[in-house]
Write an enzyme that holds these catalytic residues in place. Structure first.
Site, PDB file in Angstrom:
ATOM      1  N   LEU A 187      44.031  52.239  -4.165  1.00  0.00           N
ATOM      2  CA  LEU A 187      43.369  51.349  -4.938  1.00  0.00           C
ATOM      3  C   LEU A 187      42.821  49.950  -4.336  1.00  0.00           C
ATOM      4  CD1 LEU A 187      45.630  51.723  -8.063  1.00  0.00           C
ATOM      5  CD2 LEU A 187      43.506  53.065  -7.839  1.00  0.00           C
ATOM      6  N   GLY A 207      47.870  47.674  -2.481  1.00  0.00           N
ATOM      7  CA  GLY A 207      48.090  46.849  -1.101  1.00  0.00           C
ATOM      8  C   GLY A 207      49.002  45.792  -1.565  1.00  0.00           C
ATOM      9  N   ASP A 211      46.690  37.219   0.221  1.00  0.00           N
ATOM     10  CA  ASP A 211      45.842  36.502   1.160  1.00  0.00           C
ATOM     11  C   ASP A 211      44.761  35.530   0.988  1.00  0.00           C
ATOM     12  OD1 ASP A 211      43.985  38.451   0.251  1.00  0.00           O
ATOM     13  OD2 ASP A 211      43.163  38.749   1.929  1.00  0.00           O
ATOM     14  N   ASN A 213      41.982  36.051  -0.204  1.00  0.00           N
ATOM     15  CA  ASN A 213      40.676  36.389   0.080  1.00  0.00           C
ATOM     16  C   ASN A 213      40.420  36.268   1.492  1.00  0.00           C
ATOM     17  OD1 ASN A 213      38.560  38.170  -0.811  1.00  0.00           O
ATOM     18  ND2 ASN A 213      37.204  36.270  -1.443  1.00  0.00           N
ATOM     19  N   LEU A 233      39.758  50.265 -10.035  1.00  0.00           N
ATOM     20  CA  LEU A 233      39.767  50.215 -11.391  1.00  0.00           C
ATOM     21  C   LEU A 233      38.522  50.225 -12.156  1.00  0.00           C
ATOM     22  CD1 LEU A 233      43.119  48.280 -11.902  1.00  0.00           C
ATOM     23  CD2 LEU A 233      43.077  50.852 -11.658  1.00  0.00           C
ATOM     24  N   LYS A 245      36.951  39.754  -8.904  1.00  0.00           N
ATOM     25  CA  LYS A 245      37.660  40.805  -9.399  1.00  0.00           C
ATOM     26  C   LYS A 245      38.977  41.374  -8.742  1.00  0.00           C
ATOM     27  CE  LYS A 245      33.398  43.082 -11.297  1.00  0.00           C
ATOM     28  NZ  LYS A 245      32.413  43.963 -11.366  1.00  0.00           N
ATOM     29  N   LEU A 247      42.826  41.500  -8.189  1.00  0.00           N
ATOM     30  CA  LEU A 247      43.885  41.211  -9.084  1.00  0.00           C
ATOM     31  C   LEU A 247      45.135  41.208  -8.160  1.00  0.00           C
ATOM     32  CD1 LEU A 247      42.912  43.666 -11.933  1.00  0.00           C
ATOM     33  CD2 LEU A 247      42.285  41.146 -11.929  1.00  0.00           C
TER      34      LEU A 247
END
Length: 322
Positions: A187, A207, A211, A213, A233, A245, A247
């Site tokens: 995912l 995962g 981090d 991003n 998702l 997006k 999460l």
């Protein structure tokens, strides 16, 4: 001779009386010393002492109240059972749970990419996942893979009870080494594939990375390197969000659990997503103000607007000084 022996108890009694008389002043002195100590106490110390005494005096009363509350709860549960209302306590839910065959895996192989603070955040997210999986009506088969490094050290220090966790498979090996590749679906929000349904014969990988991003596309690239399926998702089909997006680990985990129970993506998303994410049902975004629409257009708008406000406030203070 008899007279002498008869006089001995009388002599002993007189000795005891003298001893008692000698001790009496000592008691008085002790009481005086204690009184003096109380008098020399500060106001805070006297208040603390009084509070401690009251606490001890009311011990039995508290015990009785606890018994009454316990009895009251018992009667309420019995009344709910008589009325046909199902008791929804955690233990009852756990007994009536119907486990799903779907496997949910948190891939902890990114340990070396995180600073200690972020590893601690991941640990808290994993704790949340475990708690939710134990509480839900349809628990998934929970896996922690590549478990070790900083994460294991923190778990050993902060949460030693993790070794007694139930219904979770903790593995030091990587997920693709213990499960068949054809069963795996990674995912990742970077995948072009949108997940429409959950296949309970599959193993879905999340995962385990906090981090901020800094490592864009790392999970998507890993899935491609391993040659396994990947998907995201269907968030964009049901939800309009102010923020990006991506999460948190526990949010993805909880959304999957919610879907297993509700069989509705939209309901699953809005059950789990926090309000601070600014989640709005798709189609209702026009009801938002113009300012909010402008903020949504930029993924990093929060940090940029914050820096702008700081700059504005600094300019205002400089103008005041001038």
């Amino acid at each position: 001779m008899a007279t002498g022996k008869a006089d001995e108890p009388a002599v002993q009694e007189s000795h005891h009386e003298c001893a008692n008389n000698e001790n009496e002043p000592a008691k008085d002195e002790k009481e005086t010393v204690q009184t003096g100590e109380v008098e020399t106490m500060s106001k805070r110390q006297r208040k603390k002492l009084l509070k401690s005494q009251q606490w001890e005096e009311q011990r039995e009363l508290r015990k009785q109240k606890r018994k009454e509350r316990k009895q009251q709860r018992k009667l309420e549960r019995q009344a709910q059972g008589d009325d046909g209302v199902e008791w929804t306590g955690k233990k009852r839910l756990r007994r009536s749970a119907e486990p799903s065959s779907l496997r949910l895996i948190i891939d902890c192989s990114f340990d070396n990419l995180m600073v200690l603070k972020d590893v601690k955040k991941l640990h808290k997210q994993i704790q949340r996942c475990y708690a939710e999986n134990r509480r839900t009506l349809h628990p998934a088969q929970f896996y922690l893979t590549s478990h070790g490094g900083q994460l294991k050290k923190i778990m050993d220090e902060i949460n030693k009870g993790w070794v007694n966790w139930k219904d979770v498979h903790v593995k030091t090996d990587a997920f693709h080494e213990i499960l068949k590749k054809e069963d795996l679906v990674y995912l990742t929000s970077d995948s072009p594939n949108v997940l429409q349904e959950l296949d309970e014969n599959k193993a879905y990988v999340i995962g385990g990375l906090v981090d901020h991003n800094h490592h864009k596309g790392i999970t998507f690239n890993l899935a491609q390197e391993l040659g396994i399926a990947h998907a995201q998702l269907p968030l964009g089909s049901f939800v309009k969000m102010n923020s990006r997006k991506v999460l948190a680990v526990n949010h993805v985990f909880e959304i999957i659990l919610a879907f297993l129970e509700k069989r509705d993506w939209r309901e699953a998303f809005f059950t789990v997503l926090p309000q601070r994410k600014g989640a709005v049902p798709m189609g209702q975004e026009n009801t938002l103000g113009k300012d909010e629409d402008e903020e949504e257009s930029d993924d990093d708008s929060d940090s940029e607007h914050l820096s702008e406000r700081r700059t504005d406030s600094k300019d205002q203070s400089d103008n005041k000084q001038d």
